[in-house]
Design a protein around this motif. Sequence first.
Motif, PDB file in Angstrom:
ATOM      1  N   ARG A 105       1.124  -1.092  -0.060  1.00 54.95           N
ATOM      2  CA  ARG A 105      -0.038   0.138  -0.081  1.00 54.95           C
ATOM      3  C   ARG A 105       0.975   1.033   0.275  1.00 54.95           C
ATOM      4  NH1 ARG A 105      -4.436   0.912   4.401  1.00 54.95           N
ATOM      5  NH2 ARG A 105      -3.015   0.739   5.622  1.00 54.95           N
ATOM      6  N   MET A 135      -7.401  -8.088   5.533  1.00 59.49           N
ATOM      7  CA  MET A 135      -8.523  -6.684   5.780  1.00 59.49           C
ATOM      8  C   MET A 135      -8.759  -6.374   5.041  1.00 59.49           C
ATOM      9  SD  MET A 135      -7.482  -7.292   9.214  1.00 59.49           S
ATOM     10  CE  MET A 135      -8.181  -5.251   9.623  1.00 59.49           C
ATOM     11  N   ALA A 137     -10.145  -3.575   3.566  1.00 60.98           N
ATOM     12  CA  ALA A 137     -10.750  -2.206   4.013  1.00 60.98           C
ATOM     13  C   ALA A 137     -11.369  -1.242   2.502  1.00 60.98           C
ATOM     14  CB  ALA A 137      -9.418  -1.502   4.306  1.00 60.98           C
ATOM     15  N   GLY A 196      -6.919   4.583   6.189  1.00 55.79           N
ATOM     16  CA  GLY A 196      -7.262   3.789   5.485  1.00 55.79           C
ATOM     17  C   GLY A 196      -7.513   2.663   6.504  1.00 55.79           C
ATOM     18  N   TYR A 197      -7.607   2.654   7.836  1.00 53.78           N
ATOM     19  CA  TYR A 197      -7.728   1.344   8.693  1.00 53.78           C
ATOM     20  C   TYR A 197      -8.866   1.282   8.597  1.00 53.78           C
ATOM     21  CZ  TYR A 197      -2.381   1.604   8.869  1.00 53.78           C
ATOM     22  OH  TYR A 197      -0.920   1.330   8.501  1.00 53.78           O
ATOM     23  N   ILE A 198      -9.197  -0.276   9.670  1.00 53.42           N
ATOM     24  CA  ILE A 198     -10.318  -0.518   9.583  1.00 53.42           C
ATOM     25  C   ILE A 198     -10.845  -0.080  11.581  1.00 53.42           C
ATOM     26  CG2 ILE A 198     -12.635  -2.399  10.192  1.00 53.42           C
ATOM     27  CD1 ILE A 198     -10.925  -3.499   7.556  1.00 53.42           C
ATOM     28  N   GLY A 203      -5.792  -3.046  13.622  1.00 53.17           N
ATOM     29  CA  GLY A 203      -4.417  -2.579  13.338  1.00 53.17           C
ATOM     30  C   GLY A 203      -3.580  -3.441  11.783  1.00 53.17           C
ATOM     31  N   ASP A 204      -2.089  -2.886  11.584  1.00 51.93           N
ATOM     32  CA  ASP A 204      -1.849  -2.996  10.539  1.00 51.93           C
ATOM     33  C   ASP A 204      -1.591  -5.444  10.625  1.00 51.93           C
ATOM     34  OD1 ASP A 204      -0.153  -4.123   8.143  1.00 51.93           O
ATOM     35  OD2 ASP A 204       0.251  -2.012   8.048  1.00 51.93           O
ATOM     36  N   ALA A 205      -2.612  -5.732   9.802  1.00 55.19           N
ATOM     37  CA  ALA A 205      -2.423  -6.851  10.419  1.00 55.19           C
ATOM     38  C   ALA A 205      -1.101  -7.676   9.985  1.00 55.19           C
ATOM     39  CB  ALA A 205      -4.028  -7.623   9.477  1.00 55.19           C
ATOM     40  N   GLY A 206       0.000  -7.429   8.485  1.00 56.91           N
ATOM     41  CA  GLY A 206       1.289  -7.938   8.250  1.00 56.91           C
ATOM     42  C   GLY A 206       2.105  -6.988   9.597  1.00 56.91           C
TER      43      GLY A 206
HETATM   44  N1  URA Z   1      -5.210  -3.161   6.200  1.00 57.40           N
HETATM   45  C1  URA Z   1      -4.588  -3.521   7.505  1.00 57.40           C
HETATM   46  O1  URA Z   1      -3.449  -4.448   8.096  1.00 57.40           O
HETATM   47  N2  URA Z   1      -5.080  -2.714   8.883  1.00 57.40           N
HETATM   48  C2  URA Z   1      -6.662  -2.130   8.494  1.00 57.40           C
HETATM   49  O2  URA Z   1      -7.146  -1.649   9.074  1.00 57.40           O
HETATM   50  C3  URA Z   1      -6.942  -1.671   6.634  1.00 57.40           C
HETATM   51  C4  URA Z   1      -5.249  -2.352   5.567  1.00 57.40           C
END
Ligand code: URA
Length: 213
Positions: A105, A135, A137, A196-198, A203-206
């Motif tokens: 992203r 995610m 989003a 752009g986070y849900i 959070g940032d899953a990766g």
């Molecule tokens: N990607 C993620 O890892 N978390 C989000 O909340 C949105 C996109």
Amino acid sequence: MLVFVPPHPLINHWLAIARNAMTPPSIFRSTLGELGRLLIYEAARDWLPTFSAEVEGPVGTATVEMVDPNQPIAVVPILRAGLVLLEEAKTVLPVTNTYHLGFARDEETLEAKMYLNKLPSQFPEGQRVLISDPMLATGGTIVKAIDECVSRGAKVSDIRVVCVVTCPPALTVLSDKYPGLRVYAAMIDEELNDAGYIIPGLGDAGDRAFGTE
Ligand code: URA
């Protein structure tokens, strides 16, 4: 488009662990794997190609139904976190081929850019495709991933998407673009923030799966 949120206490349990900001990366990874297993089980319920056969048992012959080994499911993990969600797929799906797609992203435009594409040039007729991205989003990445599969001959009605959390913006984009698509999620959250986070999301899953920032 159909969105399935299976009402299951185990899915709720593992989602609660994933939601907790104190969950360390190793547990977060195994939790996503567990959620992937449960959601793939649901996605596979009425979908796997099967055949009937006769099996000689110890005390009699049984008519059985088995998953067809000649029709592997095309599993498409979206790197990085989609890989973690599909880690356990092979314990649920007996026959698979895995085709990786890498998207990153752009943090300014929030646009997904593809940097890796291991899809075949053409899928066979009737190929079932399972795409995983924890995610959903804005929907930008998953739309590009679906388009890549469709341009290689997959029908939208043969594609199933497994995610952990999604939200209305992604679902609106997907239902406008792909009426026959099926999405399996542990939860539909309320909204996206400006980054752009849900929300409340994971959070940032990766980053959380791999302990990066
Ligand atoms: N990607 C993620 O890892 N978390 C989000 O909340 C949105 C996109």
